[in-house]
Write a protein that holds these residues in place. Structure first.
Motif, PDB file in Angstrom:
ATOM      1  N   LYS A  69       0.973  -1.091   0.020  1.00  0.00           N
ATOM      2  CA  LYS A  69       0.060   0.012   0.176  1.00  0.00           C
ATOM      3  C   LYS A  69       0.847   1.245   0.011  1.00  0.00           C
ATOM      4  CE  LYS A  69      -3.459  -2.224   2.904  1.00  0.00           C
ATOM      5  NZ  LYS A  69      -4.338  -2.075   4.056  1.00  0.00           N
ATOM      6  N   TYR A  71       1.102   5.301   0.354  1.00  0.00           N
ATOM      7  CA  TYR A  71       0.460   6.440   0.915  1.00  0.00           C
ATOM      8  C   TYR A  71       1.310   7.778   0.774  1.00  0.00           C
ATOM      9  CZ  TYR A  71      -2.307   3.003   3.514  1.00  0.00           C
ATOM     10  OH  TYR A  71      -2.882   1.963   4.256  1.00  0.00           O
ATOM     11  N   LEU A  76      -4.168   6.823   0.973  1.00  0.00           N
ATOM     12  CA  LEU A  76      -3.624   5.610   0.135  1.00  0.00           C
ATOM     13  C   LEU A  76      -3.767   6.394  -1.368  1.00  0.00           C
ATOM     14  CD1 LEU A  76      -3.090   2.641  -0.183  1.00  0.00           C
ATOM     15  CD2 LEU A  76      -5.732   2.264  -0.631  1.00  0.00           C
ATOM     16  N   VAL A  79      -1.620   0.801  -4.972  1.00  0.00           N
ATOM     17  CA  VAL A  79      -1.150  -0.391  -4.373  1.00  0.00           C
ATOM     18  C   VAL A  79      -0.497  -1.141  -5.470  1.00  0.00           C
ATOM     19  CG1 VAL A  79      -3.352  -0.417  -2.777  1.00  0.00           C
ATOM     20  CG2 VAL A  79      -3.401  -1.563  -5.119  1.00  0.00           C
ATOM     21  N   THR A 100      -5.886   3.868  -7.217  1.00  0.00           N
ATOM     22  CA  THR A 100      -7.074   3.507  -6.140  1.00  0.00           C
ATOM     23  C   THR A 100      -8.137   2.989  -6.726  1.00  0.00           C
ATOM     24  OG1 THR A 100      -7.583   5.746  -5.985  1.00  0.00           O
ATOM     25  CG2 THR A 100      -6.119   5.014  -4.302  1.00  0.00           C
ATOM     26  N   LYS A 172     -10.172  -4.224  -4.061  1.00  0.00           N
ATOM     27  CA  LYS A 172      -9.605  -2.597  -3.578  1.00  0.00           C
ATOM     28  C   LYS A 172     -10.612  -2.190  -2.103  1.00  0.00           C
ATOM     29  CE  LYS A 172     -12.743  -0.501  -7.059  1.00  0.00           C
ATOM     30  NZ  LYS A 172     -12.766  -0.128  -8.347  1.00  0.00           N
ATOM     31  N   LEU A 175      -8.559  -3.310   0.856  1.00  0.00           N
ATOM     32  CA  LEU A 175      -7.370  -2.646   0.982  1.00  0.00           C
ATOM     33  C   LEU A 175      -7.240  -1.485   1.789  1.00  0.00           C
ATOM     34  CD1 LEU A 175      -5.771  -3.901  -2.336  1.00  0.00           C
ATOM     35  CD2 LEU A 175      -5.481  -4.857  -0.048  1.00  0.00           C
TER      36      LEU A 175
END
Length: 175
Positions: A69, A71, A76, A79, A100, A172, A175
């Motif tokens: 992940k 950030y 976020l 991924v 995302t 998604k 996550l």
């Protein structure tokens, strides 16, 4: 036979050593400074795994994936998922980075083990996956260019990226 299996597993663990670290290094270099990266080991739910394996006629290499992940601050931004497919006879380890919305923003071959077909590592070939999502066509030889001398590897990687793209779209929200 048991001896062969033990030797194979030891060889596989030796070959795979450092792969996770190489993938994380690739993720960090793609995003640069100012981003925080968190790795998780994600167990693929059996029903989703079976459905995708049947749809793409390609097995997942394992029952779980390493997912990073990415950030910026507490938000976020992306991924990345690490997976394997078989080339002609050996695994090809690849990493796909998604935004995302589960659209591909980058794909990289982390480890290519075959003696032929290495053109799948070329950035020019991998760039054609950018912007694709679960609703995109990944038809090999049409939307995704084939590679002379790397037909098996290129086809396997294409299926693997398509399968991973659909998986990330499905999970998604988890996550």
């Amino acid at each position: 036979m048991v001896r062969f299996i033990i030797i194979y597993l030891l060889l596989l663990s030796t070959v795979c050593a450092g792969i996770k670290e190489e993938a994380e290094k690739t993720v960090k270099s793609f995003f640069g400074s100012g981003f925080k990266v968190e790795m998780i080991k994600y167990d693929i739910p059996d029903d989703i795994k079976t459905r995708l394996e049947n749809k793409y006629r390609q097995k997942f290499f394992r029952d779980n994936l390493y997912i990073w992940k990415i950030y910026r601050g507490d938000t976020l931004r992306a991924v990345a998922a690490l997976d394997n497919v078989y080339g002609k006879s050996l695994p090809i380890t690849f990493l796909v980075v998604f935004d995302t919305q589960a659209k591909v923003i980058n794909a990289e071959i982390i480890k290519y083990r075959e003696s032929y077909g290495g053109a799948v590592k070329e950035k020019v070939w991998l760039q054609q996956f950018r912007g694709k999502d679960a609703s995109s066509s990944f038809e090999f030889g049409k939307e995704i260019n084939s590679i002379s001398g790397a037909t098996i590897s290129a086809g396997s990687v294409t299926k693997g990226i398509a399968k991973l793209t659909e998986l990330i779209n499905i999970i998604k929200s988890d996550l």
